[in-house]
Design an enzyme around this catalytic site. Structure first.
Site, PDB file in Angstrom:
ATOM      1  N   LYS A  25      13.758  19.739  20.841  1.00  0.00           N
ATOM      2  CA  LYS A  25      13.130  19.422  22.122  1.00  0.00           C
ATOM      3  C   LYS A  25      13.180  20.599  23.097  1.00  0.00           C
ATOM      4  O   LYS A  25      12.378  20.673  24.024  1.00  0.00           O
ATOM      5  CB  LYS A  25      13.761  18.168  22.720  1.00  0.00           C
TER       6      LYS A  25
HETATM    7  C1  LIG Z   1      13.283  13.691  19.313  1.00  0.00           C
HETATM    8  C2  LIG Z   1      13.786  14.037  17.951  1.00  0.00           C
HETATM    9  C3  LIG Z   1      13.053  13.716  16.787  1.00  0.00           C
HETATM   10  C4  LIG Z   1      11.767  12.929  16.823  1.00  0.00           C
HETATM   11  O1  LIG Z   1      10.688  13.646  17.350  1.00  0.00           O
HETATM   12  P1  LIG Z   1       9.378  12.876  17.862  1.00  0.00           P
HETATM   13  O2  LIG Z   1       8.572  13.910  18.529  1.00  0.00           O
HETATM   14  O3  LIG Z   1       9.890  11.822  18.821  1.00  0.00           O
HETATM   15  O4  LIG Z   1       8.726  12.282  16.679  1.00  0.00           O
HETATM   16  C5  LIG Z   1      13.566  14.107  15.564  1.00  0.00           C
HETATM   17  N1  LIG Z   1      14.747  14.761  15.474  1.00  0.00           N
HETATM   18  C6  LIG Z   1      15.475  15.078  16.558  1.00  0.00           C
HETATM   19  C7  LIG Z   1      16.771  15.780  16.379  1.00  0.00           C
HETATM   20  C8  LIG Z   1      15.019  14.749  17.836  1.00  0.00           C
HETATM   21  O5  LIG Z   1      15.764  15.062  18.908  1.00  0.00           O
END
Ligand SMILES: *Cc1c(COP(=O)(O)O)cnc(C)c1O
Length: 545
Positions: free
Chosen positions: A122
């Site tokens: 993120k």
């Molecule tokens: C948020 C997240 C995801 C999922 O991603 P999306 O964009 O919500 O599909 C997968 N792995 C981790 C570690 C995350 O923080």
């Protein structure tokens, strides 16, 4: 100056509104008809992009991709370049998102997205979004005189772990922006809690709320529609539906494509599949935009954990908020609940960004019938509206076989259980030449799906197929699952020498949990109570500013 192109203007998926600027789409987050913002058209890169983009750095490539979606009238080129450079200067790896070939014989590559400040993917988006918010606010304040009230943005969000820390690191110390992150007290992992609460910047406020993550989320929703608070304060959101987050994530699909291409023999014509551990559908949706822009991706693979609404959609054409899959049997959770898995950042009931894909499916399905672009878009909006209304009222939306087939041109799906996740972490740790490569549980969901697909592809005699599996977090962030897999507590395949301290824990986590913290406890998940705290804290902050 050139006026914005269609890909630099935004519309709402629910059909209510058109012609938004990028700034409005980003600062509003959600359209007033409750739809999500999407560009009015998906842009094509310049004709010779395969050549001119091939050797660009991540930052230069990011600039090229972003400028297709942001008009220079809104953000002048030199400012955009500067924003991008600053956003990725906080990453620990010079490639920003390096590609690691863990099984060369099987053409399995892991795209590591966790080299940012909070060790999860993120950061790639939120480091940029934080700078973008500050940029817009400071610009609004350009002509505000000494002593006059400045424009100010109050970002409020709820987190079960990953989003909160990435948002806090994205917004810490930014001018004219404050951030409040609600987390459920005692229900986020100690590392994640420490990552959030040890940030001492004056504009960062952690609220530890007695309650569950859902309670926190409900409070945040209520705050956004609170008549007084939304009048007295300018509220902003950084949740995964914000368009700028999707946009920033498109870049690493292009970048990893070129990274791999540069490593393959000249003249080789590889087939690329991207495998994406998926929760709210933001990450894999960015891959869809890349594909529609012309990046030659054969398939995007949606890898879900046991919260498998998306996998069920692709198997049944029903998008259904249903809880338990048959094999979980009676031991499963109560009907309607989210199942707590070893990959918690993917534990969702419905995927909020899926609405964007549904809009495109409705749109493509309309092509034979509609005569002009405006009509097609309007039709797509109204079909989407029907689907979302049905989902809201009955918990289910069913699409036609035609619509599902359109989706299947670009996507396939795989569901991975907790057991398979643990086995995959262990298996990759033990398998030469990847030996001692340690996956976090979210990334392991992707690799488990990749291994299945590689097997099927080999059995079908396909050649030159490459699987790029997105790695979304560093294993130290989710050490519980990693320990479960590698210390032998869970039985199964024997494991080689494993030492968390030596092999997994990064320098940055050393002593993190004992550092000075700043956090306020809120004793009830009560909207009025939280609103009071927010207003009070903002007043205090203002005094210090
Ligand atoms: C948020 C997240 C995801 C999922 O991603 P999306 O964009 O919500 O599909 C997968 N792995 C981790 C570690 C995350 O923080």
């Amino acid at each position: 100056m050139a006026s914005p192109t269609a890909s630099q203007r935004y519309l709402s998926t629910r059909g209510g509104s058109y012609g938004f600027t990028f700034e409005a789409a980003v600062l509003k987050g959600l359209a007033s008809d409750n739809g999500l913002f999407i560009p009015e058209a998906i842009p094509s890169p310049p004709t010779n992009w395969q050549k001119t983009w091939k050797t660009l750095s991540f930052q230069d490539l990011a600039y090229e991709v972003l400028s297709l979606y942001i008009s220079p009238d809104e953000i002048p080129s030199s400012d955009l370049r500067e924003l991008v450079t600053r956003s990725y200067s906080t990453f620990r790896h010079e490639d920003i998102t390096p590609l690691n070939t863990i099984l060369p014989d099987a053409n399995l590559h892991v795209l590591e997205l966790f080299h940012g400040p909070t060790f999860a993917f993120k950061d790639v988006a939120l480091q940029f979004v934080g700078n973008l918010f500050e940029y817009f606010l400071v610009r609004k304040n350009k002509d505000v005189k000494e002593g006059e009230k400045r424009h100010h943005l109050t970002v409020i969000g709820a987190t079960s772990g990953d989003t909160g820390s990435a948002a806090i690191y994205g917004l810490r110390g930014k001018r004219d922006v404050s951030v409040f992150i609600l987390h459920p007290k005692g229900r986020v992992s100690p590392i994640q809690e420490a990552q959030m609460t040890t940030v001492l910047d004056k504009n960062v406020h952690n609220l530890s709320v007695v309650g569950t993550f859902d309670d926190c989320q409900d409070v945040v929703k209520a705050l956004f529609s609170h008549p007084e608070l939304s009048k007295s304060h300018n509220l902003g959101a950084v949740n995964s539906i914000n368009w700028a987050r999707i946009l920033a994530q498109i870049v690493y699909y292009f970048y990893s494509y070129f990274t791999l291409l540069r490593r393959l023999p000249v003249g080789s014509v590889p087939i690329f599949r991207y495998v994406v551990p998926t929760g709210n559908f933001g990450d894999v949706l960015a891959g869809y935009y890349a594909k529609k822009m012309g990046l030659p991706i054969d398939k995007l693979v949606i890898a879900t954990n046991e919260n498998d609404i998306l996998d069920r959609f692709f198997r049944t054409s029903r998008y259904e908020k249903r809880p338990v899959s048959p094999e979980e049997g009676e031991g499963g959770p109560a009907v309607g609940g989210v199942k707590a898995t070893l990959s918690p950042a993917m534990d969702i009931l419905i995927s909020s960004n899926f609405e964007r894909l549904l809009w495109y499916l409705a749109y493509e399905n309309e092509i034979p019938n509609a005569t002009n672009e405006d009509q097609k878009r309007a039709r797509a909006g109204s079909v989407l509206n029907e689907w979302m209304t049905s989902l809201k009222n009955t918990g289910t939306t069913v699409v036609s076989e035609d619509v599902l087939n359109i989706a299947k041109r670009d996507f396939t799906s795989e569901r991975v259980s907790d057991n398979q996740t643990v086995e995959t972490i262990r298996h990759m740790f033990n398998t030469p030449p990847s030996a001692s490569y340690i996956l976090d549980p979210h990334s392991a969901v992707g690799v488990a799906a990749s291994l299945r697909l590689i097997k099927a592809s080999q059995a079908a005699g396909e050649e030159n197929v490459h699987h790029i599996s997105l790695s979304t977090a560093h294993p130290a962030k989710f050490n519980h699952a990693v320990d479960l897999a590698l210390t032998g507590i869970s039985g199964g395949e024997e494991v080689g020498d494993y030492d968390f301290e030596k092999m997994v824990r990064p320098q940055e986590f050393l002593g993190l949990e004992t550092r000075e913290k700043r956090v306020r406890e809120v004793e009830r998940a009560d909207v009025e109570l939280v609103r009071q705290v927010v207003v009070e804290v903002l007043e205090e902050e203002e005094v210090e500013r």
